[in-house]
Design a protein around this motif. Structure first.
Motif, PDB file in Angstrom:
ATOM      1  N   ALA A   1      27.605  -8.790  -7.295  1.00 34.53           N
ATOM      2  CA  ALA A   1      27.695  -7.662  -6.357  1.00 34.53           C
ATOM      3  C   ALA A   1      26.586  -6.685  -6.743  1.00 34.53           C
ATOM      4  N   ARG A   2      25.743  -6.345  -5.771  1.00 35.52           N
ATOM      5  CA  ARG A   2      24.623  -5.419  -6.025  1.00 35.52           C
ATOM      6  C   ARG A   2      24.668  -4.262  -5.052  1.00 35.52           C
ATOM      7  N   THR A   3      24.297  -3.090  -5.561  1.00 33.68           N
ATOM      8  CA  THR A   3      24.112  -1.955  -4.672  1.00 33.68           C
ATOM      9  C   THR A   3      22.738  -2.100  -4.045  1.00 33.68           C
ATOM     10  N   GLY A   4      22.445  -1.279  -3.084  1.00 33.85           N
ATOM     11  CA  GLY A   4      21.087  -1.210  -2.586  1.00 33.85           C
ATOM     12  C   GLY A   4      20.250  -0.384  -3.549  1.00 33.85           C
ATOM     13  N   LYS A   5      18.955  -0.465  -3.374  1.00 33.91           N
ATOM     14  CA  LYS A   5      18.054   0.321  -4.205  1.00 33.91           C
ATOM     15  C   LYS A   5      18.177   1.790  -3.847  1.00 33.91           C
ATOM     16  N   ILE A   6      18.213   2.643  -4.874  1.00 33.66           N
ATOM     17  CA  ILE A   6      18.098   4.077  -4.661  1.00 33.66           C
ATOM     18  C   ILE A   6      16.806   4.516  -5.326  1.00 33.66           C
ATOM     19  N   ALA A   7      16.185   5.547  -4.791  1.00 32.50           N
ATOM     20  CA  ALA A   7      14.888   5.973  -5.313  1.00 32.50           C
ATOM     21  C   ALA A   7      14.663   7.446  -5.045  1.00 32.50           C
ATOM     22  N   LEU A   8      14.003   8.080  -5.991  1.00 32.81           N
ATOM     23  CA  LEU A   8      13.508   9.448  -5.831  1.00 32.81           C
ATOM     24  C   LEU A   8      12.055   9.456  -6.273  1.00 32.81           C
ATOM     25  N   THR A   9      11.240  10.247  -5.586  1.00 34.15           N
ATOM     26  CA  THR A   9       9.836  10.329  -5.984  1.00 34.15           C
ATOM     27  C   THR A   9       9.727  11.033  -7.330  1.00 34.15           C
ATOM     28  N   ARG A  10       8.705  10.681  -8.080  1.00 27.59           N
ATOM     29  CA  ARG A  10       8.467  11.284  -9.394  1.00 27.59           C
ATOM     30  C   ARG A  10       7.695  12.579  -9.218  1.00 27.59           C
ATOM     31  N   GLU A  11       8.291  13.675  -9.628  1.00 28.19           N
ATOM     32  CA  GLU A  11       7.603  14.962  -9.581  1.00 28.19           C
ATOM     33  C   GLU A  11       6.384  14.955 -10.495  1.00 28.19           C
ATOM     34  N   SER A  12       6.459  14.206 -11.585  1.00 22.79           N
ATOM     35  CA  SER A  12       5.341  14.140 -12.533  1.00 22.79           C
ATOM     36  C   SER A  12       4.141  13.420 -11.924  1.00 22.79           C
ATOM     37  N   GLY A  13       4.383  12.605 -10.903  1.00 26.33           N
ATOM     38  CA  GLY A  13       3.306  11.842 -10.289  1.00 26.33           C
ATOM     39  C   GLY A  13       2.891  10.629 -11.087  1.00 26.33           C
ATOM     40  N   VAL A  14       3.574  10.354 -12.192  1.00 19.79           N
ATOM     41  CA  VAL A  14       3.233   9.213 -13.037  1.00 19.79           C
ATOM     42  C   VAL A  14       3.661   7.931 -12.332  1.00 19.79           C
ATOM     43  N   ASN A  15       2.726   7.031 -12.175  1.00 21.33           N
ATOM     44  CA  ASN A  15       2.990   5.759 -11.531  1.00 21.33           C
ATOM     45  C   ASN A  15       3.281   4.723 -12.608  1.00 21.33           C
ATOM     46  N   THR A  16       4.546   4.397 -12.801  1.00 25.05           N
ATOM     47  CA  THR A  16       4.918   3.471 -13.866  1.00 25.05           C
ATOM     48  C   THR A  16       4.405   2.060 -13.608  1.00 25.05           C
ATOM     49  N   GLU A  17       4.250   1.667 -12.358  1.00 28.24           N
ATOM     50  CA  GLU A  17       3.699   0.348 -12.062  1.00 28.24           C
ATOM     51  C   GLU A  17       2.254   0.264 -12.556  1.00 28.24           C
ATOM     52  N   TYR A  18       1.508   1.349 -12.370  1.00 30.61           N
ATOM     53  CA  TYR A  18       0.134   1.393 -12.857  1.00 30.61           C
ATOM     54  C   TYR A  18       0.117   1.330 -14.386  1.00 30.61           C
ATOM     55  N   LEU A  19       1.024   2.067 -15.024  1.00 30.61           N
ATOM     56  CA  LEU A  19       1.082   2.046 -16.489  1.00 30.61           C
ATOM     57  C   LEU A  19       1.453   0.662 -17.005  1.00 30.61           C
ATOM     58  N   LYS A  20       2.371  -0.025 -16.335  1.00 28.89           N
ATOM     59  CA  LYS A  20       2.752  -1.388 -16.746  1.00 28.89           C
ATOM     60  C   LYS A  20       1.548  -2.319 -16.662  1.00 28.89           C
ATOM     61  N   SER A  21       0.729  -2.156 -15.628  1.00 30.83           N
ATOM     62  CA  SER A  21      -0.443  -3.030 -15.485  1.00 30.83           C
ATOM     63  C   SER A  21      -1.447  -2.769 -16.613  1.00 30.83           C
ATOM     64  N   LEU A  22      -1.557  -1.514 -17.049  1.00 28.66           N
ATOM     65  CA  LEU A  22      -2.452  -1.198 -18.174  1.00 28.66           C
ATOM     66  C   LEU A  22      -1.941  -1.802 -19.471  1.00 28.66           C
ATOM     67  N   GLU A  23      -0.612  -1.733 -19.688  1.00 24.62           N
ATOM     68  CA  GLU A  23      -0.020  -2.303 -20.893  1.00 24.62           C
ATOM     69  C   GLU A  23      -0.222  -3.805 -20.937  1.00 24.62           C
ATOM     70  N   ALA A  24      -0.149  -4.466 -19.780  1.00 19.14           N
ATOM     71  CA  ALA A  24      -0.320  -5.912 -19.716  1.00 19.14           C
ATOM     72  C   ALA A  24      -1.728  -6.320 -20.127  1.00 19.14           C
ATOM     73  N   LYS A  25      -2.706  -5.466 -19.857  1.00 19.00           N
ATOM     74  CA  LYS A  25      -4.105  -5.783 -20.180  1.00 19.00           C
ATOM     75  C   LYS A  25      -4.391  -5.619 -21.676  1.00 19.00           C
ATOM     76  N   VAL A  26      -3.607  -4.758 -22.342  1.00 17.92           N
ATOM     77  CA  VAL A  26      -3.851  -4.483 -23.764  1.00 17.92           C
ATOM     78  C   VAL A  26      -3.320  -5.549 -24.660  1.00 17.92           C
TER      79      VAL A  26
END
Length: 172
Positions: free
Chosen positions: A147-172
């Motif tokens: 049983a799964r809920t739907g996705k909930i989301a709020l925009t990041r006030e910090s503006g930090v894009n975690t997907e971008y950070l994950k891609s940088l970590e993958a390269k290191v």
């Protein structure tokens, strides 16, 4: 492409029905839907995941604004967000493999919420990718129910894009 829409609506009877009807008339499938109270009394936030291209989502947004109870529509797909889902998953867990199932749950920071003689129910909270990953790992034990809920989301006030950070970590 899948789009995540955050819609603020007046909390009145029938508003969800009108939105769902609009999607059905336009031939859109809602892949994920979560509704709950927003920050103001009398306002609800609907978070939905809808497949479509930029033009069709733009048209859909315009149609949503025409509905009386719709206050604000945001396509937050490309905006840095905090996204979460909740999943309960019941897994076969006999005595021989129970320790392995519990250890796997701990690796994913999940909680055991019920233990029976031949099964374990696990609560998992996280981004949608985490839920997919744990399901893949638990499949070898045999999943009885999900049983799964739907996705909930709020925009990041910090503006930090975690997907971008994950891609940088993958390269290191």
């Amino acid at each position: 492409m899948k789009h995540t829409l955050s819609v603020l609506v007046e909390d009145e009877a029938g508003v969800l029905t009108r939105i769902a009807g609009l999607f059905a008339r336009r031939g859109f499938n809602i892949e994920s839907l979560a509704v709950g109270p927003a920050e103001q009394v009398g306002i609800s936030r609907i978070t939905m995941v809808v497949p479509g291209d930029e033009n069709s989502i733009e048209q859909l947004t315009k149609q949503l604004y025409k509905l009386i109870n719709v206050l604000k529509v945001n396509d937050i797909t490309q905006i840095p967000c905090v996204e979460r889902e909740l999943m309960l998953v019941k897994v076969n867990a006999i005595a021989a493999n129970r320790a392995e199932v519990i250890e796997l749950a701990q690796v994913f920071r999940a909680r055991i919420v019920d233990i029976a003689e031949e099964s374990v129910t696990i609560e998992v909270v996280g981004d949608p990718g985490k839920l997919v990953a744990i399901v893949q790992m638990l499949n070898k034990f045999g999943i009885r129910e999900v049983a799964r809920t739907g996705k909930i989301a709020l925009t990041r006030e910090s503006g930090v894009n975690t997907e971008y950070l994950k891609s940088l970590e993958a390269k290191v």
